[in-house]
Design a protein around this motif. Sequence first.
Motif, PDB file in Angstrom:
ATOM      1  N   ARG A  51       5.669   2.553 -14.549  1.00 43.22           N
ATOM      2  CA  ARG A  51       4.620   3.134 -13.708  1.00 43.22           C
ATOM      3  C   ARG A  51       4.093   2.112 -12.700  1.00 43.22           C
ATOM      4  N   MET A  52       3.957   0.862 -13.136  1.00 41.75           N
ATOM      5  CA  MET A  52       3.496  -0.193 -12.225  1.00 41.75           C
ATOM      6  C   MET A  52       4.513  -0.428 -11.115  1.00 41.75           C
ATOM      7  N   GLY A  53       5.790  -0.443 -11.466  1.00 39.45           N
ATOM      8  CA  GLY A  53       6.837  -0.633 -10.465  1.00 39.45           C
ATOM      9  C   GLY A  53       6.855   0.488  -9.441  1.00 39.45           C
ATOM     10  N   THR A  54       6.683   1.734  -9.924  1.00 43.72           N
ATOM     11  CA  THR A  54       6.641   2.884  -9.019  1.00 43.72           C
ATOM     12  C   THR A  54       5.464   2.779  -8.060  1.00 43.72           C
ATOM     13  N   SER A  55       4.308   2.410  -8.594  1.00 41.18           N
ATOM     14  CA  SER A  55       3.113   2.258  -7.770  1.00 41.18           C
ATOM     15  C   SER A  55       3.311   1.159  -6.728  1.00 41.18           C
ATOM     16  N   ASN A  56       3.964   0.059  -7.129  1.00 41.79           N
ATOM     17  CA  ASN A  56       4.228  -1.041  -6.203  1.00 41.79           C
ATOM     18  C   ASN A  56       5.134  -0.605  -5.052  1.00 41.79           C
ATOM     19  N   VAL A  57       6.169   0.175  -5.375  1.00 44.90           N
ATOM     20  CA  VAL A  57       7.094   0.654  -4.339  1.00 44.90           C
ATOM     21  C   VAL A  57       6.356   1.549  -3.346  1.00 44.90           C
ATOM     22  N   LEU A  58       5.505   2.447  -3.853  1.00 42.50           N
ATOM     23  CA  LEU A  58       4.748   3.348  -2.984  1.00 42.50           C
ATOM     24  C   LEU A  58       3.780   2.581  -2.091  1.00 42.50           C
ATOM     25  N   ASP A  59       3.140   1.546  -2.649  1.00 38.23           N
ATOM     26  CA  ASP A  59       2.243   0.712  -1.851  1.00 38.23           C
ATOM     27  C   ASP A  59       3.021  -0.030  -0.769  1.00 38.23           C
ATOM     28  N   ASN A  60       4.206  -0.485  -1.119  1.00 40.78           N
ATOM     29  CA  ASN A  60       5.029  -1.216  -0.161  1.00 40.78           C
ATOM     30  C   ASN A  60       5.422  -0.311   1.006  1.00 40.78           C
ATOM     31  N   ILE A  61       5.797   0.932   0.699  1.00 42.25           N
ATOM     32  CA  ILE A  61       6.153   1.892   1.751  1.00 42.25           C
ATOM     33  C   ILE A  61       4.942   2.192   2.635  1.00 42.25           C
ATOM     34  N   SER A  62       3.764   2.299   2.026  1.00 46.61           N
ATOM     35  CA  SER A  62       2.567   2.636   2.805  1.00 46.61           C
ATOM     36  C   SER A  62       2.204   1.540   3.799  1.00 46.61           C
ATOM     37  N   ASN A  63       2.716   0.324   3.579  1.00 51.87           N
ATOM     38  CA  ASN A  63       2.480  -0.761   4.532  1.00 51.87           C
ATOM     39  C   ASN A  63       3.031  -0.438   5.911  1.00 51.87           C
ATOM     40  N   LEU A  64       4.051   0.407   5.957  1.00 56.80           N
ATOM     41  CA  LEU A  64       4.669   0.767   7.231  1.00 56.80           C
ATOM     42  C   LEU A  64       3.704   1.524   8.137  1.00 56.80           C
ATOM     43  N   VAL A  65       2.713   2.186   7.531  1.00 55.72           N
ATOM     44  CA  VAL A  65       1.669   2.854   8.310  1.00 55.72           C
ATOM     45  C   VAL A  65       0.444   1.958   8.445  1.00 55.72           C
ATOM     46  N   THR A  66       0.162   1.164   7.422  1.00 57.32           N
ATOM     47  CA  THR A  66      -1.013   0.299   7.445  1.00 57.32           C
ATOM     48  C   THR A  66      -0.927  -0.747   8.549  1.00 57.32           C
ATOM     49  N   ILE A  67       0.232  -1.375   8.713  1.00 55.29           N
ATOM     50  CA  ILE A  67       0.378  -2.472   9.680  1.00 55.29           C
ATOM     51  C   ILE A  67       0.073  -2.034  11.111  1.00 55.29           C
TER      52      ILE A  67
END
Length: 260
Positions: free
Chosen positions: A73-89
């Motif tokens: 679950r932590m790994g899945t959450s990390n991947v989703l957060d990493n993808i969201s960086n593409l909009v955050t930046i």
Amino acid sequence: MKKILIISLLSLMLATNANADTDGENSLSKKPEDVKDCFEKINRATFKFNMALDDVIFEPVSKAYRTLPSPIRMGTSNVLDNISNLVTIPNNILQGQFKKAGENTARLVVNSTIGLLGLFDVAEHMGLTEYEKEDYGQSLGAIGIAEGCYLVIPVLGPSTARDTIGSFANMLGGDPWYNITAKKDTHHFSEVDYWGSRGFQGVNFRAKNIDSLENLEKNSMDFYASIRSLYLQDRQRKISNSNKTTETQNDSDWEEVETQ
């Protein structure tokens, strides 16, 4: 045809946004209760539909997801957060947060490579720990565009006219992840990857908040109004970059409601 539909909806939302806030009051000075619920009857009906959908699909799936080992679950959450960086930046840049844009870019590069596409948050162990999600709705709010009417979107949940417009920016080229998956549909990535990640975001959110949302529902005289207030408070906090904790949520996200 798709672009014409999107542009038409954007025009409608912008008109609604302007009409709902003709007093010229800065949106950051408003309290959640001041945001107009122009379509309350429709919103409440949509809210009931979403709750029924949640009972049948999202809650059972989320409960099953919670039985998975914590590292998964932590790994899945990390991947989703990493993808969201593409909009955050890009939104860091739009809001003049150049230092944060640099930090989040470094996080994206490190976690996408050494961290195996974000499965492991290696950047945090390298001192790159500051991370808050930004989106186009927040950027619009940061330049003074008011919320407009409160909306409840089928399946997606709480929003406002402004935040809905911001969401359309993803489909108009503002989200690199959307561009390389749903829009391009290459042999490396497809539309399934984009909508799959969005689905996992919903499941991940729901799994984190099964108990807290149940408590909120039990203790609320009007669950619809409580969710509306919670969402609007959090959006205002994020736009103003405030560290203040609202009464019904913690500092991380409106998605993670306090269970205490």
